[in-house]
Design a protein around this motif. Structure first.
Motif, mmCIF file in Angstrom:
data_model
loop_
_atom_site.group_PDB
_atom_site.id
_atom_site.type_symbol
_atom_site.label_atom_id
_atom_site.label_comp_id
_atom_site.label_asym_id
_atom_site.label_seq_id
_atom_site.Cartn_x
_atom_site.Cartn_y
_atom_site.Cartn_z
ATOM 1 N N ALA A 242 0.836 -1.211 0.000
ATOM 2 C CA ALA A 242 0.000 0.000 0.000
ATOM 3 C C ALA A 242 0.867 1.256 0.000
ATOM 4 N N VAL A 243 1.904 1.261 0.824
ATOM 5 C CA VAL A 243 2.816 2.411 0.869
ATOM 6 C C VAL A 243 3.548 2.565 -0.462
ATOM 7 N N ASP A 244 3.992 1.451 -1.025
ATOM 8 C CA ASP A 244 4.669 1.505 -2.331
ATOM 9 C C ASP A 244 3.753 2.095 -3.403
ATOM 10 N N ARG A 245 2.479 1.719 -3.378
ATOM 11 C CA ARG A 245 1.538 2.248 -4.370
ATOM 12 C C ARG A 245 1.327 3.750 -4.150
ATOM 13 N N PHE A 246 1.266 4.156 -2.915
ATOM 14 C CA PHE A 246 1.139 5.576 -2.569
ATOM 15 C C PHE A 246 2.311 6.356 -3.181
ATOM 16 N N VAL A 247 3.516 5.850 -2.989
ATOM 17 C CA VAL A 247 4.715 6.491 -3.538
ATOM 18 C C VAL A 247 4.650 6.542 -5.065
ATOM 19 N N GLU A 248 4.236 5.448 -5.673
ATOM 20 C CA GLU A 248 4.160 5.367 -7.138
ATOM 21 C C GLU A 248 3.142 6.351 -7.704
ATOM 22 N N VAL A 249 1.947 6.371 -7.121
ATOM 23 C CA VAL A 249 0.891 7.249 -7.642
ATOM 24 C C VAL A 249 1.265 8.717 -7.453
ATOM 25 N N MET A 250 1.853 9.046 -6.311
ATOM 26 C CA MET A 250 2.276 10.425 -6.101
ATOM 27 C C MET A 250 3.332 10.826 -7.122
ATOM 28 N N GLY A 251 4.237 9.894 -7.447
ATOM 29 C CA GLY A 251 5.247 10.192 -8.462
ATOM 30 C C GLY A 251 4.622 10.494 -9.815
ATOM 31 N N GLY A 252 3.623 9.697 -10.201
ATOM 32 C CA GLY A 252 2.936 9.936 -11.465
ATOM 33 C C GLY A 252 2.188 11.259 -11.472
ATOM 34 N N PHE A 253 1.587 11.592 -10.343
ATOM 35 C CA PHE A 253 0.860 12.859 -10.235
ATOM 36 C C PHE A 253 1.810 14.044 -10.347
ATOM 37 N N TRP A 254 2.883 14.029 -9.568
ATOM 38 C CA TRP A 254 3.827 15.145 -9.611
ATOM 39 C C TRP A 254 4.452 15.287 -10.988
ATOM 40 N N ALA A 255 4.594 14.171 -11.717
ATOM 41 C CA ALA A 255 5.239 14.208 -13.027
ATOM 42 C C ALA A 255 4.336 14.758 -14.118
ATOM 43 N N PHE A 256 3.019 14.764 -13.892
ATOM 44 C CA PHE A 256 2.087 15.081 -14.978
ATOM 45 C C PHE A 256 2.363 16.454 -15.585
ATOM 46 N N ASP A 257 2.449 17.491 -14.772
ATOM 47 C CA ASP A 257 2.787 18.828 -15.276
ATOM 48 C C ASP A 257 3.793 19.420 -14.296
ATOM 49 N N ARG A 258 5.014 18.926 -14.421
ATOM 50 C CA ARG A 258 6.069 19.253 -13.453
ATOM 51 C C ARG A 258 6.307 20.756 -13.336
ATOM 52 N N VAL A 259 6.359 21.442 -14.470
ATOM 53 C CA VAL A 259 6.671 22.869 -14.455
ATOM 54 C C VAL A 259 5.551 23.658 -13.778
ATOM 55 N N CYS A 260 4.307 23.377 -14.140
ATOM 56 C CA CYS A 260 3.180 24.082 -13.538
ATOM 57 C C CYS A 260 3.141 23.832 -12.032
ATOM 58 N N THR A 261 3.350 22.588 -11.629
ATOM 59 C CA THR A 261 3.329 22.255 -10.209
ATOM 60 C C THR A 261 4.455 22.969 -9.471
ATOM 61 N N ARG A 262 5.635 23.008 -10.069
ATOM 62 C CA ARG A 262 6.765 23.707 -9.441
ATOM 63 C C ARG A 262 6.434 25.188 -9.244
ATOM 64 N N ARG A 263 5.841 25.795 -10.274
ATOM 65 C CA ARG A 263 5.483 27.215 -10.177
ATOM 66 C C ARG A 263 4.406 27.439 -9.109
ATOM 67 N N LEU A 264 3.417 26.564 -9.079
ATOM 68 C CA LEU A 264 2.350 26.696 -8.083
ATOM 69 C C LEU A 264 2.902 26.651 -6.672
ATOM 70 N N ARG A 265 3.772 25.700 -6.421
ATOM 71 C CA ARG A 265 4.291 25.524 -5.070
ATOM 72 C C ARG A 265 5.249 26.640 -4.685
ATOM 73 N N ALA A 266 5.972 27.179 -5.649
ATOM 74 C CA ALA A 266 6.823 28.335 -5.370
ATOM 75 C C ALA A 266 5.970 29.568 -5.082
ATOM 76 N N LEU A 267 4.901 29.735 -5.863
ATOM 77 C CA LEU A 267 4.014 30.878 -5.672
ATOM 78 C C LEU A 267 3.299 30.805 -4.329
ATOM 79 N N ALA A 268 3.055 29.593 -3.846
ATOM 80 C CA ALA A 268 2.377 29.414 -2.565
ATOM 81 C C ALA A 268 3.146 30.056 -1.419
ATOM 82 N N ALA A 269 4.468 30.135 -1.555
ATOM 83 C CA ALA A 269 5.289 30.746 -0.504
ATOM 84 C C ALA A 269 5.204 32.264 -0.528
#
Length: 202
Positions: free
Chosen positions: A91-118
């Motif tokens: 279950a933990v391994d699947r959690f890690v895998e799915v989160m990796g796929g999610f973060w990878a989907f639009d890496r640049v947009c996600t990076r910008r969002l999280r930087a802007l959040a600060a």
């Protein structure tokens, strides 16, 4: 189908298309500029600023829609699978895998969002709410682990953060710009080592 029903269906399809176009424009604008100007998003989507407000109500509403679109297209629905697996480490391994796929989907947009959040409290609140959901999931899964350390939930939360995958992907990638999911094996090993899992020394 009555003409009225057909017109209503056609109208709804047009509304949905406009909404999707605005969300796509917001993602591109975020990725390119690191900011979220509603005027700029409206221009990019070829709609009036008032249309953006009508569709989303506020900047927060648009941010929520962007995050929802990223989650849907990034496969976050698969996260439910982790909570149905009988083996807690699987279950933990699947959690890690799915989160990796999610973060990878639009890496640049996600990076910008999280930087802007600060820098932007409104963005920060939206991202903090999303992170809180991941924290809750980490607590549930880590709570099932045998002999897990007292801080297992916090460790799993930190190790499945975007920043962890983003940093490790650069180390794991065969070529610059490789998919962020290249970090999944490294994150899996880190999680198992930190939480005392099988194969931690591998």
């Amino acid at each position: 189908m009555s003409p009225r029903s057909y017109r209503m269906g056609q109208r709804q399809a047009e509304v949905d298309e406009t909404r999707a176009r605005i969300v796509a424009a917001a993602r591109v604008h975020l990725a390119e500029t690191g900011g979220l100007s509603l005027d700029a998003v409206a221009r990019r989507a070829d709609v009036a600023r008032a249309t953006v407000y009508y569709q989303f109500g506020s900047k927060t509403g648009l941010l929520e829609a962007v995050c929802d679109a990223l989650a849907e297209q990034g496969g976050m629905a698969r996260l439910a699978e982790a909570f149905t697996l009988a083996d807690p480490w699987a279950a933990v391994d699947r959690f890690v895998e799915v989160m990796g796929g999610f973060w990878a989907f639009d890496r640049v947009c996600t990076r910008r969002l999280r930087a802007l959040a600060a820098l932007d409290d409104e963005v920060g609140r939206v991202i903090a709410d999303r992170d809180a959901r991941r924290r809750e999931g980490a607590a549930v899964l880590s709570g099932r682990l045998p002999a897990a350390p007292p801080d297992a939930a916090g460790l799993l939360f930190v190790l499945t953060a975007f920043e962890t995958y983003d940093a490790l992907a650069a180390e794991a990638a065969a070529e610059p710009g490789d998919d962020l999911t290249a970090a999944v094996p490294a994150v899996t090993r880190l999680v198992r080592a930190a939480l005392g899992g099988p194969g931690a020394a591998a």
